[in-house]
Structures are given as C-alpha cells and as structure tokens.
Design an enzyme around this catalytic site. Sequence first.
Site, PDB file in Angstrom:
ATOM      1  N   LYS A  12       0.887  -1.238   0.105  1.00  0.00           N
ATOM      2  CA  LYS A  12      -0.057   0.119  -0.039  1.00  0.00           C
ATOM      3  C   LYS A  12       1.061   1.319   0.087  1.00  0.00           C
ATOM      4  O   LYS A  12       2.120   1.163   0.341  1.00  0.00           O
ATOM      5  CB  LYS A  12      -1.103  -0.002   1.103  1.00  0.00           C
ATOM      6  CG  LYS A  12      -0.038   0.099   2.511  1.00  0.00           C
ATOM      7  CD  LYS A  12       0.288   1.539   3.179  1.00  0.00           C
ATOM      8  CE  LYS A  12       0.914   1.454   4.412  1.00  0.00           C
ATOM      9  NZ  LYS A  12       1.932   2.500   4.876  1.00  0.00           N
ATOM     10  N   ASP A 138      -2.554  -1.886  10.792  1.00  0.00           N
ATOM     11  CA  ASP A 138      -2.665  -2.030   9.283  1.00  0.00           C
ATOM     12  C   ASP A 138      -3.353  -3.417   8.703  1.00  0.00           C
ATOM     13  O   ASP A 138      -3.748  -3.344   7.610  1.00  0.00           O
ATOM     14  CB  ASP A 138      -1.346  -1.693   8.373  1.00  0.00           C
ATOM     15  CG  ASP A 138      -0.903  -0.185   8.601  1.00  0.00           C
ATOM     16  OD1 ASP A 138      -2.027   0.714   8.990  1.00  0.00           O
ATOM     17  OD2 ASP A 138      -0.092   0.278   8.213  1.00  0.00           O
TER      18      ASP A 138
HETATM   19  P1  ATP Z   1       4.238  -0.296   7.464  1.00  0.00           P
HETATM   20  O1  ATP Z   1       4.037   0.436   6.384  1.00  0.00           O
HETATM   21  O2  ATP Z   1       2.953  -0.867   8.216  1.00  0.00           O
HETATM   22  O3  ATP Z   1       4.824   0.559   8.745  1.00  0.00           O
HETATM   23  P2  ATP Z   1       6.577  -1.190   6.818  1.00  0.00           P
HETATM   24  O4  ATP Z   1       6.584  -1.367   5.341  1.00  0.00           O
HETATM   25  O5  ATP Z   1       7.411   0.082   7.502  1.00  0.00           O
HETATM   26  O6  ATP Z   1       5.320  -1.454   7.356  1.00  0.00           O
HETATM   27  P3  ATP Z   1       7.485  -4.082   6.986  1.00  0.00           P
HETATM   28  O7  ATP Z   1       7.944  -4.455   5.524  1.00  0.00           O
HETATM   29  O8  ATP Z   1       6.175  -4.261   7.416  1.00  0.00           O
HETATM   30  O9  ATP Z   1       7.405  -2.389   7.348  1.00  0.00           O
HETATM   31  O10 ATP Z   1       8.531  -4.503   8.091  1.00  0.00           O
HETATM   32  C1  ATP Z   1       8.554  -4.091   9.606  1.00  0.00           C
HETATM   33  C2  ATP Z   1       9.131  -5.059  10.398  1.00  0.00           C
HETATM   34  O11 ATP Z   1       8.423  -6.284  10.364  1.00  0.00           O
HETATM   35  C3  ATP Z   1      10.454  -5.652   9.769  1.00  0.00           C
HETATM   36  O12 ATP Z   1      11.610  -5.140  10.815  1.00  0.00           O
HETATM   37  C4  ATP Z   1      10.592  -6.910   9.696  1.00  0.00           C
HETATM   38  O13 ATP Z   1      11.620  -7.673   9.956  1.00  0.00           O
HETATM   39  C5  ATP Z   1       9.241  -7.461  10.381  1.00  0.00           C
HETATM   40  N1  ATP Z   1       8.489  -8.639   9.845  1.00  0.00           N
HETATM   41  C6  ATP Z   1       7.773  -9.656  10.468  1.00  0.00           C
HETATM   42  N2  ATP Z   1       7.206 -10.457   9.377  1.00  0.00           N
HETATM   43  C7  ATP Z   1       7.505  -9.637   8.444  1.00  0.00           C
HETATM   44  C8  ATP Z   1       6.829 -10.225   6.865  1.00  0.00           C
HETATM   45  N3  ATP Z   1       6.274 -11.249   6.793  1.00  0.00           N
HETATM   46  N4  ATP Z   1       7.184  -9.209   5.811  1.00  0.00           N
HETATM   47  C9  ATP Z   1       8.135  -8.006   6.457  1.00  0.00           C
HETATM   48  N5  ATP Z   1       8.375  -7.803   7.328  1.00  0.00           N
HETATM   49  C10 ATP Z   1       8.051  -8.476   8.499  1.00  0.00           C
END
Ligand code: ATP
Length: 289
Positions: A12, A138
Amino acid sequence: MSESVKIKARAKINVILDILGRRDDGYHEIKTIMQTLDLSDTITVSKNETDIITISTNSGKIPADSSNLAYKAAECLKESYNINGGIAIKIDKNIPVAAGLAGGSSDCAATLIAVRDLYNLPAVNSELAEIGKSIGADVPYCIYGGTYLAEGIGEKLTKLPPLPMINVLIAKPDIDVSTAWVYKNFDLSKVRKVPNVDKMREYIEENNIQEICHNLCNVLESVTAEKYPIIDDIKKAMIEFGALGTLMSGSGPTVFGLYMEKKECEKAFNYLREKLGIADCFITKVSNN
Ligand code: ATP
C-alpha cells in the site's frame, strides 16, 4: 478440500497522512488515506502432516520464525479455531521490507485469508480483521484492500471510491528506517506542509487526478526526509521526469511518483536506478482488490 492456497499480499501507499495526537498508550492518532498497489508478495499456505507452523521465504530480510507476522496470523487462527493440523507458509517477497509499504501487515492479512480458505474456517473478512487488529493496526485494511480512509491508529476504516488507474513508480533508498523511531521523533512544529485529508477525500470522490496529485502530503516527511536527503533527491528526479505528484509513503523511506504516461515512468525508473543507484525500484499500478 484443497491442500494448498496461494494468494497475493499487496503493498500500500499513503496518499495523505496526518498525525492528530499521541495517545496515553504511546500510539499516535492518525488520519490517512491508503491505496493498494499491484506490487505484491505471494503467500502460499499448505497443510502438512505435523501439527506445527513453518515459514519459508526467498527473503533474507524477514524472520523465518514465530516473529514473522504471517506466522502470528496462522497461530492466531490455529488457536481461535482449534485447527487440527500443520500449516506451512511460503512467502515470496517482492515488497521492500521496512519501507512504509505495509509488507509485513499485508503478508499477515493474506495469511489470515489463505488459512481461512485452506481449512474452510467459518470466518468472514470482518472477523479476520478483528483478529488481525491484535497483530498490527494496518492488518484490517490489508484484508480489505483498495482505497480507504483510516483513522484511530489506522484501524477505523471508511471505504472510498478507487483512485484512477495511474502508473506508480516506487523507489526505496537503501537505508533502514524504523517506524518507531520516526513516530518518536515526530515534532508538529517541524511539519513543512499541513495535509487536508477531508479535501483529499473530496478530490478522490470527484476522481480529480490533478488535485489528488497536487495535494499529496505526509507529515512524517518532516522526520525521515529531514534526516535522509536522498528522499528529496528522488522526489525531485521523479518530478523532472514528468510525475504529476510524489510523496514518501508511511514512515518511509520509500518514495512514490504518480505518472499518467508509462513512458515517463519508465524513463524515471531508469534514471533512479542508473544515476541515483536506487536498486529497489518498481513500476506498478494502483489496484482495487
Ligand atoms: P508499515 O508501512 O506497516 O509501517 P513497513 O513497510 O514499514 O510497514 P514491514 O515491511 O512491514 O515495514 O516490516 C517491518 C518489520 O516487520 C521488519 O523489521 C520485519 O523484519 C518485520 N516483519 C515480520 N514479518 C514480516 C513479513 N512477513 N514481511 C515483512 N516484514 C516482516
């Protein structure tokens, strides 16, 4: 009954993001509009002969254990519905990690749906959203997908009409930004541009792509882009190559640009990769499912 279910877990972007205040429990009250993209991970869940949950992934950047959000999703359903049997989860990762693209929440949401279908659980999406909320704010949004106004800590959702089908260029600079660090360092007095979420909602309802692009706004840029100048460099380059608008998504550091013309989007893509050295670049589209 099917022995394996494969589904897409979509990324997203936030087209507008405002912070209204900080709650006593440390979470921030936000008001944002989120849009699903075509860019996705693929989640495959299968039954196995054991009674355990396993994770395998092509990504070295996410945990392959019980801390993975997809694992937590399967664990919650296994406990809530007394699932008798194992769940093998395979995550083919394309969405950049810790990028502001909700990759983890989306994998979690997709796993809830896939395990529901694999074991024919009597759970409608709103019930999955309720379970998902306890894993991440989210996750309910990622279960529905599309264009939504999100309030509260992101869990209060209002469906909006879809954004026009526009090309989206995604660029994630090679820096690690923790969401917790960004929120902790947010200071209202440093915000450079104040978002008007209600106006953005009207522009989306009017399908007014020009105004949507002119009013992209994210208060968290005042934290992340302030510290990492590469974010403004990417935004500037995207505009030079014809983007109608650009913005950092979520807490960053990913930047997106919206393009009417695919050709301009491709030129910007090449420039970002070759001249700015941004390896994590994707040309994608908005998606409404
Ligand atoms: P948001 O936009 O919801 O803040 P994000 O894109 O910034 O999320 P993610 O890619 O969701 O961040 O990753 C955040 C943390 O979650 C990372 O430190 C990662 O190691 C952990 N994590 C746990 N499971 C997953 C997964 N299936 N995919 C991605 N990250 C994961």
